[in-house]
Scaffold this motif. Structure first.
Motif, PDB file in Angstrom:
ATOM      1  N   LEU A 158      16.296 -55.043 -11.955  1.00 13.34           N
ATOM      2  CA  LEU A 158      18.096 -56.158 -12.438  1.00 13.34           C
ATOM      3  C   LEU A 158      18.075 -56.754 -10.872  1.00 13.34           C
ATOM      4  N   GLU A 159      18.573 -57.832 -11.458  1.00 17.00           N
ATOM      5  CA  GLU A 159      19.184 -58.024  -9.620  1.00 17.00           C
ATOM      6  C   GLU A 159      20.182 -57.266  -9.283  1.00 17.00           C
ATOM      7  N   ASN A 160      20.850 -58.231  -8.527  1.00 20.05           N
ATOM      8  CA  ASN A 160      22.235 -57.146  -8.377  1.00 20.05           C
ATOM      9  C   ASN A 160      23.187 -57.841  -8.759  1.00 20.05           C
ATOM     10  N   GLY A 161      24.329 -57.381  -8.652  1.00 17.78           N
ATOM     11  CA  GLY A 161      25.314 -58.020  -9.354  1.00 17.78           C
ATOM     12  C   GLY A 161      25.863 -56.932 -10.144  1.00 17.78           C
ATOM     13  N   ILE A 162      27.044 -57.148 -11.273  1.00 16.73           N
ATOM     14  CA  ILE A 162      27.777 -56.514 -12.112  1.00 16.73           C
ATOM     15  C   ILE A 162      27.548 -56.333 -13.481  1.00 16.73           C
ATOM     16  N   TYR A 163      27.023 -54.842 -13.978  1.00 19.59           N
ATOM     17  CA  TYR A 163      26.165 -54.923 -15.576  1.00 19.59           C
ATOM     18  C   TYR A 163      27.572 -54.183 -15.959  1.00 19.59           C
ATOM     19  N   PHE A 164      27.281 -54.198 -17.095  1.00 19.35           N
ATOM     20  CA  PHE A 164      28.344 -52.983 -18.184  1.00 19.35           C
ATOM     21  C   PHE A 164      27.902 -51.767 -18.632  1.00 19.35           C
ATOM     22  N   TYR A 165      28.291 -50.717 -19.402  1.00 14.72           N
ATOM     23  CA  TYR A 165      27.478 -49.690 -19.782  1.00 14.72           C
ATOM     24  C   TYR A 165      27.852 -49.454 -20.983  1.00 14.72           C
ATOM     25  N   GLU A 166      27.850 -49.274 -22.069  1.00 11.48           N
ATOM     26  CA  GLU A 166      28.686 -48.443 -23.038  1.00 11.48           C
ATOM     27  C   GLU A 166      28.143 -47.137 -23.514  1.00 11.48           C
ATOM     28  N   VAL A 167      29.153 -46.228 -23.624  1.00 13.80           N
ATOM     29  CA  VAL A 167      28.119 -44.881 -24.693  1.00 13.80           C
ATOM     30  C   VAL A 167      28.978 -44.701 -26.099  1.00 13.80           C
ATOM     31  N   ILE A 168      27.831 -44.564 -26.396  1.00 12.78           N
ATOM     32  CA  ILE A 168      28.128 -44.505 -28.382  1.00 12.78           C
ATOM     33  C   ILE A 168      27.793 -43.262 -28.850  1.00 12.78           C
ATOM     34  N   ILE A 169      28.691 -42.868 -29.523  1.00  7.68           N
ATOM     35  CA  ILE A 169      28.011 -40.986 -29.952  1.00  7.68           C
ATOM     36  C   ILE A 169      28.732 -41.606 -31.732  1.00  7.68           C
ATOM     37  N   ASN A 170      27.700 -41.108 -32.845  1.00  2.00           N
ATOM     38  CA  ASN A 170      27.775 -41.017 -33.575  1.00  2.00           C
ATOM     39  C   ASN A 170      28.617 -42.622 -34.159  1.00  2.00           C
ATOM     40  N   ASP A 171      27.860 -43.515 -33.755  1.00  2.18           N
ATOM     41  CA  ASP A 171      28.347 -44.836 -33.925  1.00  2.18           C
ATOM     42  C   ASP A 171      29.721 -45.595 -33.435  1.00  2.18           C
ATOM     43  N   LYS A 172      30.067 -44.646 -32.466  1.00  5.11           N
ATOM     44  CA  LYS A 172      30.874 -45.347 -32.590  1.00  5.11           C
ATOM     45  C   LYS A 172      31.621 -44.858 -31.354  1.00  5.11           C
ATOM     46  N   LEU A 173      32.038 -45.961 -30.293  1.00  2.00           N
ATOM     47  CA  LEU A 173      31.811 -46.217 -29.197  1.00  2.00           C
ATOM     48  C   LEU A 173      33.224 -45.394 -28.259  1.00  2.00           C
ATOM     49  N   GLN A 174      32.749 -44.195 -27.056  1.00  2.00           N
ATOM     50  CA  GLN A 174      32.648 -43.586 -26.814  1.00  2.00           C
ATOM     51  C   GLN A 174      33.229 -43.957 -25.143  1.00  2.00           C
ATOM     52  N   ALA A 175      32.408 -44.404 -24.500  1.00  2.00           N
ATOM     53  CA  ALA A 175      33.396 -45.131 -22.916  1.00  2.00           C
ATOM     54  C   ALA A 175      32.202 -46.069 -22.639  1.00  2.00           C
ATOM     55  N   SER A 176      32.976 -47.249 -22.259  1.00  2.00           N
ATOM     56  CA  SER A 176      32.205 -48.024 -21.381  1.00  2.00           C
ATOM     57  C   SER A 176      33.085 -48.614 -20.054  1.00  2.00           C
ATOM     58  N   ASP A 177      32.075 -49.023 -19.037  1.00  2.00           N
ATOM     59  CA  ASP A 177      32.788 -49.074 -18.079  1.00  2.00           C
ATOM     60  C   ASP A 177      31.392 -50.609 -17.406  1.00  2.00           C
ATOM     61  N   LYS A 178      31.735 -51.071 -15.722  1.00  2.00           N
ATOM     62  CA  LYS A 178      31.522 -51.202 -14.738  1.00  2.00           C
ATOM     63  C   LYS A 178      30.386 -50.843 -14.305  1.00  2.00           C
ATOM     64  N   LEU A 179      28.831 -51.517 -13.888  1.00  2.00           N
ATOM     65  CA  LEU A 179      27.516 -50.830 -13.970  1.00  2.00           C
ATOM     66  C   LEU A 179      26.836 -51.958 -12.253  1.00  2.00           C
ATOM     67  N   ILE A 180      27.450 -51.962 -11.118  1.00  2.00           N
ATOM     68  CA  ILE A 180      27.219 -52.580 -10.538  1.00  2.00           C
ATOM     69  C   ILE A 180      26.225 -52.180  -9.356  1.00  2.00           C
ATOM     70  N   ILE A 181      24.546 -53.496  -9.342  1.00  2.00           N
ATOM     71  CA  ILE A 181      23.847 -52.977  -8.527  1.00  2.00           C
ATOM     72  C   ILE A 181      24.288 -54.032  -7.391  1.00  2.00           C
ATOM     73  N   ILE A 182      24.052 -52.804  -6.610  1.00  2.00           N
ATOM     74  CA  ILE A 182      23.171 -53.512  -5.289  1.00  2.00           C
ATOM     75  C   ILE A 182      22.117 -53.128  -4.312  1.00  2.00           C
ATOM     76  N   LYS A 183      21.281 -54.043  -3.876  1.00  2.00           N
ATOM     77  CA  LYS A 183      19.740 -53.456  -3.418  1.00  2.00           C
ATOM     78  C   LYS A 183      20.330 -54.094  -1.324  1.00  2.00           C
TER      79      LYS A 183
END
Length: 183
Positions: A158-183
């Motif tokens: 992945l390139e440097n930048g902002i990404y997002f992640y989400e965790v789904i449990i039993n087809d329901k969104l449980q958490a989501s947040d930013k993910l930052i990649i810096i090399k």
């Protein structure tokens, strides 16, 4: 555009995604399109939501607004008020509080190498999704049930930048947040 128009959203998360998709498609289908006040207002309404309830479209709306106004707009993830209304398994702690004990993605920021610590009971099916800023799915990982599990994630491509992640449990969104990649 036809596919997006055929979606009949039933929940807030789906309504948000359809609205953001519509605005992104307007520009993609007509490069000369200029976002108007109604478009900005709709995006602001979505961007101000709690990402746990509004879904990935909240982050997409924030990014689109930053592109429209050519400046970064700081939004608070105002989830505390709404978290109190979600009770997990008839317990008194909120889903987010329960979930934050069970899931941790670190380090963040990182260079593409990261770990996800989590716990799922035997009846839960989990998935981790990683998206780019435009909402395109970058990768998806199935989470195995069990206590104190660890998923090693290598996304050094992945390139440097902002990404997002989400965790789904039993087809329901449980958490989501930013993910930052810096090399």
């Amino acid at each position: 555009n036809t596919l997006n128009n055929s979606i009949n959203p039933n929940i807030l998360l789906e309504q948000n995604q359809k609205s953001v998709n519509t605005l992104i498609l307007k520009k993609m289908l007509n490069n000369q399109y200029i976002y108007n006040t109604n478009d900005s207002t709709a995006l602001m309404d979505i961007a101000a939501q709690c990402p746990l309830q509004g879904g990935n479209a909240v982050y997409q709306a924030r990014n689109l607004l930053a592109a429209i106004y050519n400046e970064l707009i700081d939004f608070e993830d105002n989830c505390e008020e709404t978290q109190k209304h979600f009770v997990a398994n008839n317990e008194t702690e909120s889903i987010t509080q329960h979930f934050s004990k069970a899931v941790k993605l670190y380090p963040n920021p990182n260079n593409g190498n990261m770990m996800l610590d989590y716990s799922l009971n035997e009846t839960e099916v989990g998935k981790l999704n990683i998206y780019d800023v435009s909402g395109r799915l970058i990768d998806s990982y199935n989470l195995l049930s069990g206590e104190n599990k660890q998923l090693n994630i290598n996304k050094t491509d992945l390139e440097n930048g902002i990404y997002f992640y989400e965790v789904i449990i039993n087809d329901k969104l449980q958490a989501s947040d930013k993910l930052i990649i810096i090399k």
